[in-house]
Write a protein that holds these residues in place. Structure first.
Motif, mmCIF file in Angstrom:
data_model
loop_
_atom_site.group_PDB
_atom_site.id
_atom_site.type_symbol
_atom_site.label_atom_id
_atom_site.label_comp_id
_atom_site.label_asym_id
_atom_site.label_seq_id
_atom_site.Cartn_x
_atom_site.Cartn_y
_atom_site.Cartn_z
ATOM 1 N N ASP A 128 0.815 -1.213 0.000
ATOM 2 C CA ASP A 128 0.000 0.000 0.000
ATOM 3 C C ASP A 128 0.852 1.269 0.000
ATOM 4 O O ASP A 128 0.325 2.361 0.160
ATOM 5 N N SER A 129 2.168 1.135 -0.160
ATOM 6 C CA SER A 129 3.047 2.299 -0.140
ATOM 7 C C SER A 129 2.970 3.031 -1.477
ATOM 8 O O SER A 129 2.939 2.418 -2.547
ATOM 9 N N LEU A 130 2.949 4.353 -1.390
ATOM 10 C CA LEU A 130 2.856 5.187 -2.588
ATOM 11 C C LEU A 130 3.984 6.210 -2.602
ATOM 12 O O LEU A 130 4.405 6.698 -1.561
ATOM 13 N N ARG A 131 4.464 6.541 -3.801
ATOM 14 C CA ARG A 131 5.463 7.595 -3.974
ATOM 15 C C ARG A 131 4.880 8.592 -4.976
ATOM 16 O O ARG A 131 4.645 8.248 -6.134
ATOM 17 N N ARG A 132 4.628 9.817 -4.480
ATOM 18 C CA ARG A 132 4.027 10.836 -5.353
ATOM 19 C C ARG A 132 4.920 11.146 -6.539
ATOM 20 O O ARG A 132 6.134 11.206 -6.424
ATOM 21 N N ILE A 133 4.280 11.378 -7.657
ATOM 22 C CA ILE A 133 4.964 11.729 -8.899
ATOM 23 C C ILE A 133 4.943 13.248 -9.045
ATOM 24 O O ILE A 133 3.904 13.884 -8.851
ATOM 25 N N ASP A 134 6.092 13.812 -9.376
ATOM 26 C CA ASP A 134 6.186 15.245 -9.606
ATOM 27 C C ASP A 134 5.555 15.561 -10.961
ATOM 28 O O ASP A 134 5.778 14.852 -11.949
ATOM 29 N N GLY A 135 4.765 16.609 -11.010
ATOM 30 C CA GLY A 135 4.125 16.984 -12.267
ATOM 31 C C GLY A 135 3.479 18.345 -12.168
ATOM 32 O O GLY A 135 3.590 19.032 -11.148
ATOM 33 N N ILE A 136 2.816 18.730 -13.245
ATOM 34 C CA ILE A 136 2.082 19.995 -13.258
ATOM 35 C C ILE A 136 0.613 19.700 -13.540
ATOM 36 O O ILE A 136 0.278 18.742 -14.230
ATOM 37 N N VAL A 137 -0.245 20.531 -12.974
ATOM 38 C CA VAL A 137 -1.691 20.386 -13.142
ATOM 39 C C VAL A 137 -2.200 21.625 -13.852
ATOM 40 O O VAL A 137 -1.846 22.754 -13.486
ATOM 41 N N PHE A 138 -3.052 21.429 -14.862
ATOM 42 C CA PHE A 138 -3.566 22.559 -15.629
ATOM 43 C C PHE A 138 -4.913 22.193 -16.256
ATOM 44 O O PHE A 138 -5.200 21.018 -16.508
ATOM 45 N N PRO A 139 -5.742 23.221 -16.530
ATOM 46 C CA PRO A 139 -7.031 22.956 -17.163
ATOM 47 C C PRO A 139 -6.863 22.837 -18.672
ATOM 48 O O PRO A 139 -5.902 23.353 -19.248
ATOM 49 N N SER A 140 -7.818 22.196 -19.301
ATOM 50 C CA SER A 140 -7.868 22.198 -20.756
ATOM 51 C C SER A 140 -8.076 23.651 -21.177
ATOM 52 O O SER A 140 -8.858 24.364 -20.549
ATOM 53 N N PRO A 141 -7.385 24.125 -22.212
ATOM 54 C CA PRO A 141 -7.472 25.543 -22.574
ATOM 55 C C PRO A 141 -8.891 26.034 -22.875
ATOM 56 O O PRO A 141 -9.218 27.173 -22.628
ATOM 57 N N ASP A 142 -9.751 25.160 -23.380
ATOM 58 C CA ASP A 142 -11.085 25.596 -23.781
ATOM 59 C C ASP A 142 -12.204 25.058 -22.905
ATOM 60 O O ASP A 142 -13.382 25.256 -23.195
ATOM 61 N N ASP A 143 -11.878 24.377 -21.793
ATOM 62 C CA ASP A 143 -12.914 23.779 -20.966
ATOM 63 C C ASP A 143 -12.385 23.537 -19.554
ATOM 64 O O ASP A 143 -11.655 22.580 -19.317
ATOM 65 N N SER A 144 -12.795 24.386 -18.591
ATOM 66 C CA SER A 144 -12.269 24.245 -17.229
ATOM 67 C C SER A 144 -12.966 23.136 -16.438
ATOM 68 O O SER A 144 -12.774 23.025 -15.235
ATOM 69 N N SER A 145 -13.750 22.297 -17.125
ATOM 70 C CA SER A 145 -14.255 21.099 -16.454
ATOM 71 C C SER A 145 -13.320 19.915 -16.713
ATOM 72 O O SER A 145 -13.497 18.842 -16.151
#
Length: 181
Positions: free
Chosen positions: A116-133
């Motif tokens: 059950d051990s997890l290691r977070r992955i480094d990354g970036i989070v962003f919305p789709s340019p034309d749809d913030s859902s």
């Protein structure tokens, strides 16, 4: 109402300010046009009646959004396998989301490193340019091959109306095996 229907109300006059107050007996309907009329029966303090009736119109407010956002779909889907190691992780919400609440703390991807051990992955989070859902997590480097990952949207993510998710949303997937096993 704008259609001529009179609403039940109580009208009072503030003697100090000479401002008339109208209190409705019930709430206005959402997104409906209304007309307020001051008739010629109204007079000043010495009894002079208004020369002409006066009116103004307005539209009542939109019904407030009180529905919490939900996850409609993800890529990869829950329990998918053979996912390319260069994938961007995508989540589609039921409505537009507040960008200040979707970030690397509320949209996480982690490698399962044993049990059950997890290691977070480094990354970036962003919305789709034309749809913030639609929101995306792009790992800073390729995912490891033939490895299990868990993605998580933390329940404090909110839609643009301020409604937070009912709970965390967790799904898992496994990447492709590139080199022969």
């Amino acid at each position: 109402a704008a259609d001529g229907t009179e609403l039940d109300r109580t009208v009072s006059l503030d003697e100090d300010t000479k401002i008339a107050n109208i209190k409705l007996d019930s709430n206005l309907e959402y997104l409906k046009d209304y007309k307020v009329t001051v008739s010629q029966q109204v007079s000043d303090i010495v009894g002079n009646a208004m020369v002409n009736e006066y009116y103004w119109t307005f539209t009542s407010e939109e019904e407030p959004d009180i529905v919490p956002p939900k996850i409609l779909s993800t890529y990869p889907a829950d329990r998918d396998f053979g996912i390319p190691v260069n994938s961007i992780i995508i989540v589609r919400f039921s409505e537009k989301m507040d960008p200040s609440t979707i970030n690397v703390d509320t949209f996480t991807v982690a490698e399962v490193v044993g049990g059950d051990s997890l290691r977070r992955i480094d990354g970036i989070v962003f919305p789709s340019p034309d749809d913030s859902s639609v929101w995306k997590f792009k790992p800073r480097s390729m995912l490891n091959e033939y490895t299990s990952y868990t993605a998580n949207i933390i329940g404090r993510a909110r839609d643009v109306a301020g409604n937070k998710m009912d709970s965390d949303y967790v799904w898992s997937f496994r990447t492709e095996q590139i080199t022969p096993g």
